[in-house]
Enzyme design. Structure first.
Site, mmCIF file in Angstrom:
data_model
loop_
_atom_site.group_PDB
_atom_site.id
_atom_site.type_symbol
_atom_site.label_atom_id
_atom_site.label_comp_id
_atom_site.label_asym_id
_atom_site.label_seq_id
_atom_site.Cartn_x
_atom_site.Cartn_y
_atom_site.Cartn_z
ATOM 1 N N LYS A 189 0.709 -1.080 0.164
ATOM 2 C CA LYS A 189 -0.137 0.038 -0.212
ATOM 3 C C LYS A 189 0.847 1.366 0.167
ATOM 4 O O LYS A 189 1.433 1.559 0.930
ATOM 5 C CB LYS A 189 -0.963 -0.069 1.146
ATOM 6 C CG LYS A 189 -1.899 1.158 1.094
ATOM 7 C CD LYS A 189 -2.640 1.678 2.281
ATOM 8 C CE LYS A 189 -1.805 3.125 2.714
ATOM 9 N NZ LYS A 189 -1.840 4.141 1.887
ATOM 10 N N THR A 244 5.932 8.493 12.992
ATOM 11 C CA THR A 244 6.078 7.516 14.361
ATOM 12 C C THR A 244 4.606 7.437 14.921
ATOM 13 O O THR A 244 4.382 6.480 15.744
ATOM 14 C CB THR A 244 6.875 8.366 15.478
ATOM 15 O OG1 THR A 244 8.262 8.524 15.062
ATOM 16 C CG2 THR A 244 6.731 7.824 16.721
ATOM 17 N N GLU A 264 9.943 1.580 10.378
ATOM 18 C CA GLU A 264 10.982 2.465 10.131
ATOM 19 C C GLU A 264 10.249 3.983 10.205
ATOM 20 O O GLU A 264 9.271 4.267 9.333
ATOM 21 C CB GLU A 264 11.571 2.285 8.618
ATOM 22 C CG GLU A 264 12.110 0.892 8.515
ATOM 23 C CD GLU A 264 13.495 0.626 9.276
ATOM 24 O OE1 GLU A 264 14.082 1.777 9.690
ATOM 25 O OE2 GLU A 264 14.037 -0.384 9.076
ATOM 26 N N CYS A 298 13.532 11.275 6.426
ATOM 27 C CA CYS A 298 13.540 10.680 7.419
ATOM 28 C C CYS A 298 14.879 11.080 8.263
ATOM 29 O O CYS A 298 14.921 11.060 9.450
ATOM 30 C CB CYS A 298 13.212 9.218 7.588
ATOM 31 S SG CYS A 298 14.367 8.095 6.842
ATOM 32 N N GLU A 399 9.673 16.319 14.569
ATOM 33 C CA GLU A 399 9.964 16.199 13.028
ATOM 34 C C GLU A 399 9.297 17.191 11.970
ATOM 35 O O GLU A 399 7.924 17.206 12.097
ATOM 36 C CB GLU A 399 9.678 14.962 12.672
ATOM 37 C CG GLU A 399 10.270 14.798 11.252
ATOM 38 C CD GLU A 399 10.067 13.018 10.927
ATOM 39 O OE1 GLU A 399 8.774 12.711 11.004
ATOM 40 O OE2 GLU A 399 10.852 12.344 10.267
HETATM 41 P P1 NAD Z 1 2.362 8.275 7.362
HETATM 42 O O1 NAD Z 1 2.747 7.733 8.675
HETATM 43 O O2 NAD Z 1 1.487 9.800 7.469
HETATM 44 O O3 NAD Z 1 2.108 7.466 6.269
HETATM 45 C C1 NAD Z 1 2.882 6.223 5.921
HETATM 46 C C2 NAD Z 1 1.901 5.302 5.155
HETATM 47 O O4 NAD Z 1 0.974 4.768 6.190
HETATM 48 C C3 NAD Z 1 1.235 5.701 4.137
HETATM 49 O O5 NAD Z 1 0.993 4.823 3.075
HETATM 50 C C4 NAD Z 1 -0.232 6.010 4.756
HETATM 51 O O6 NAD Z 1 -1.581 6.065 3.811
HETATM 52 C C5 NAD Z 1 -0.346 4.699 5.752
HETATM 53 N N1 NAD Z 1 -1.002 4.895 6.757
HETATM 54 C C6 NAD Z 1 -1.724 6.000 7.465
HETATM 55 N N2 NAD Z 1 -2.601 5.681 8.365
HETATM 56 C C7 NAD Z 1 -2.659 4.560 8.490
HETATM 57 C C8 NAD Z 1 -3.279 3.565 9.474
HETATM 58 N N3 NAD Z 1 -4.095 4.181 10.510
HETATM 59 N N4 NAD Z 1 -3.123 2.164 9.290
HETATM 60 C C9 NAD Z 1 -2.212 1.590 8.238
HETATM 61 N N5 NAD Z 1 -1.530 2.583 7.476
HETATM 62 C C10 NAD Z 1 -1.793 3.771 7.563
HETATM 63 O O7 NAD Z 1 3.888 8.927 6.901
HETATM 64 P P2 NAD Z 1 3.967 9.937 5.677
HETATM 65 O O8 NAD Z 1 3.545 11.389 5.914
HETATM 66 O O9 NAD Z 1 3.640 9.275 4.444
HETATM 67 O O10 NAD Z 1 5.701 10.088 5.508
HETATM 68 C C11 NAD Z 1 6.442 10.695 6.289
HETATM 69 C C12 NAD Z 1 6.842 9.793 7.531
HETATM 70 O O11 NAD Z 1 7.681 8.799 7.215
HETATM 71 C C13 NAD Z 1 8.050 10.766 8.361
HETATM 72 O O12 NAD Z 1 7.731 10.724 9.538
HETATM 73 C C14 NAD Z 1 9.230 10.261 7.854
HETATM 74 O O13 NAD Z 1 10.389 10.345 8.803
HETATM 75 C C15 NAD Z 1 8.777 8.789 7.888
HETATM 76 N N6 NAD Z 1 9.896 7.904 6.944
HETATM 77 C C16 NAD Z 1 10.707 7.024 7.804
HETATM 78 C C17 NAD Z 1 11.825 6.343 6.884
HETATM 79 C C18 NAD Z 1 12.691 5.365 7.835
HETATM 80 O O14 NAD Z 1 13.344 4.599 7.020
HETATM 81 N N7 NAD Z 1 12.761 5.506 9.008
HETATM 82 C C19 NAD Z 1 11.781 6.635 5.692
HETATM 83 C C20 NAD Z 1 10.879 7.470 5.042
HETATM 84 C C21 NAD Z 1 10.087 8.025 5.699
#
Ligand code: NAD
Length: 503
Positions: A189, A244, A264, A298, A399
């Site tokens: 997804k 997070t 992650e 990230c 963040e």
């Molecule tokens: P997000 O947490 O909003 O969404 C991530 C994914 O989770 C998306 O596909 C989203 O649709 C899905 N999602 C949202 N709510 C959900 C739920 N209740 N159940 C299941 N899936 C759900 O994050 P984002 O805004 O897409 O990405 C940015 C974040 O990702 C930042 O915090 C960044 O640091 C982190 N990130 C971490 C890494 C790493 O390797 N540590 C790498 C890239 C990004």
């Protein structure tokens, strides 16, 4: 600062994934969710209108995935044969690299140089995982009786892979390649803002010859499609990259259902300049560490710690160089920062800048949108440096995921370590110095999953990656990449006579 004119016109690119379809259990179907729009953040234009999945599609994907993962031919496929499919996937990605990079730049606004690197990284991931798969060994622990024991690794079944919007094809590959290599089916997804590359990857996996039912790509909102994947009893493992808060909610559900997870998550990484550092090298590294990808990374080095002895000189140089960074159209030659993912996200980043200033901070560079009227329709923001911000300000604690750097002064290493670790996150850290023993001591004292010394944001698929504290609790990549998607089983083989007890 030089703002580039947005001369390039985004090309109308062919797509492998059929228009208006999602991939559910290897079949292209219409999707039961509400249609998604991919918007080009460079100018707000619509790149494509895409079908989205709904909860019913999760059901189909998991059912077909379960059947495909249990299929005898797939389960018993020898590692070197399965590895060929991974190699073929890498070849197909490489053969279409430019098209995929352009699509991704249109979909999420990253400069073309960066999306080219992400596509190359995705291909490299498939090749590396193929090599790991072929070289993986099971164990025969020492026997403590009249038996032999074998410790073997088996697929989990269906893996749910949930990815964010900032580096689509690379983060998709990081999960899909090892999940398939391990013998599973995968339900991917992608983030609702950036679904295009995941659908392209789905089409490539089918063309590479993976048995169809193994692969699903379900674009859609996290709150419905993501949640349905997390809660589905047929999904045995959840591999999540994202924020997070989302990760914490997902992990709570997974714990209740006793599913394994890899998480992650976010970061607020320190980057440290010691007094003996080569300041030219350090300025370049610090700029790249925070401002590449518009800070939407990230591992962005968003908290800068500079030793008192060089603070004023370093900040002056850094501010001057920040003002010269080129903000421009993602497809324009020489662009260093493209637009942020959406106008709404830019507003949230701007809010952090206001917070830093209201808390007493000083603006050292940037702080607003570019003046160039040609960039007015995109969600651009100038790279920004603040200092003089108190330690409890939101801009220093949360963040931001944007091009905002906050500088802090330190005088000794104990004070530095305490301040650098004064965060809920623990993803990455940079150290700039010529004093290697000192760098080593700091590297061991800082709570971070990855520490770079005299470099930053260099990532290798061969090197384990992950966070500490609120940045996550798992490792991706490296030699254990495939094992993370398997279950271990112990098999005893009796070599003696009957068990005496029953005589
Ligand atoms: P997000 O947490 O909003 O969404 C991530 C994914 O989770 C998306 O596909 C989203 O649709 C899905 N999602 C949202 N709510 C959900 C739920 N209740 N159940 C299941 N899936 C759900 O994050 P984002 O805004 O897409 O990405 C940015 C974040 O990702 C930042 O915090 C960044 O640091 C982190 N990130 C971490 C890494 C790493 O390797 N540590 C790498 C890239 C990004």
């Amino acid at each position: 600062m030089t703002d580039l004119a947005p001369t390039p016109v985004a090309p109308d690119l062919p797509r492998l994934a059929p228009a208006g379809k999602i991939l559910a259990g290897g079949r292209w179907v219409e999707g039961s969710g509400t249609v998604l729009t991919s918007t080009n953040p460079a100018d707000g234009s619509v790149v494509a209108t895409l079908a989205a999945a709904g909860v019913a599609d999760v059901e189909t994907a998991v059912r077909r995935g379960t059947e495909a993962a249990a299929d005898r031919a797939w389960r018993s496929m020898l590692p070197h044969v399965r590895a060929r499919l991974l190699h073929r996937t890498a070849e197909l990605i490489e053969s279409q690299a430019e098209r995929l990079a352009l699509l991704q730049s249109q979909d999420n606004g990253k400069p073309l140089a960066e999306t080219r690197a992400l596509v190359a990284s995705a291909a490299g991931t498939f090749r590396y995982v193929a090599a790991v798969l072929e070289s993986q060994e099971d164990a025969m622990p020492p026997s403590r009786g009249e038996y032999l024991t074998f410790s073997v690794h088996e697929p989990i079944g269906v893996v749910g892979a949930i990815t964010p919007w900032n580096s689509p094809i690379a983060s998709d590959a990081q999960k899909v390649a090892p999940a398939l290599a391990a013998g599973n089916a995968v339900v991917l997804k992608p983030a609702a803002w950036t679904p295009m590359l995941a659908l392209e990857l789905g089409a490539i996996l089918l063309e590479a010859g993976f048995p169809a039912g193994l692969v699903s790509v379900l674009p859609g909102p996290g709150s419905t499609v993501g949640q349905a994947i997390v809660e589905h009893p047929g999904v045995g493992h959840l591999s999540f990259t994202g924020g997070t808060d989302t990760g914490r909610t997902l992990a709570a559900t997974a714990a209740r259902l006793l599913k394994t997870t890899s998480l992650e998550l976010g970061g607020k990484s320190p980057t440290i300049v010691l007094p003996d550092a080569d300041l030219d090298v350090a300025v370049n590294g610090v700029l790249f560490g925070i401002f590449s990808s518009q800070g939407q990374s990230c591992i962005a080095g968003s908290r800068l710690f500079v030793h008192d002895a060089v603070y004023d000189e370093f900040l002056a140089r850094l501010a001057e160089r920040t003002e010269r960074l080129r903000v421009g159209h993602p497809l324009a030659e020489g662009t260093q920062l493209g637009p942020l993912i959406t106008a709404g996200h830019r507003a949230s980043v701007e809010d952090y800048i206001v917070n830093g200033l209201e808390a007493g901070g000083t603006l050292r560079a940037g702080g607003g949108r570019p003046d160039d009227p040609a960039l007015a329709a995109g969600s651009y923001l100038r790279p920004t440096v603040l200092d003089g911000v108190p330690a409890n300000a939101r801009v220093l604690r949360e963040e931001i995921f944007g091009p905002v750097l906050v500088a802090l002064r330190f005088r000794d290493d104990d004070e530095l370590v305490a301040a650098a670790n004064d965060t809920v996150y623990g993803l990455a850290c940079g150290i700039w110095t010529r004093d290697f023993p000192r760098a080593w001591r700091l590297a061991r004292a800082i709570e971070a999953g990855t520490v770079w010394i005299n470099t930053y944001k260099q990532l290798s698929i061969a090197t384990p990656f992950g966070g500490m504290k609120d940045s996550g609790a798992s490792r991706e990549k490296g030699l254990r990449a495939v094992r993370a998607y398997q279950r271990q089983k112990s098999i005893y083989l009796g070599t003696g006579g009957p068990i005496a007890w029953a005589d």
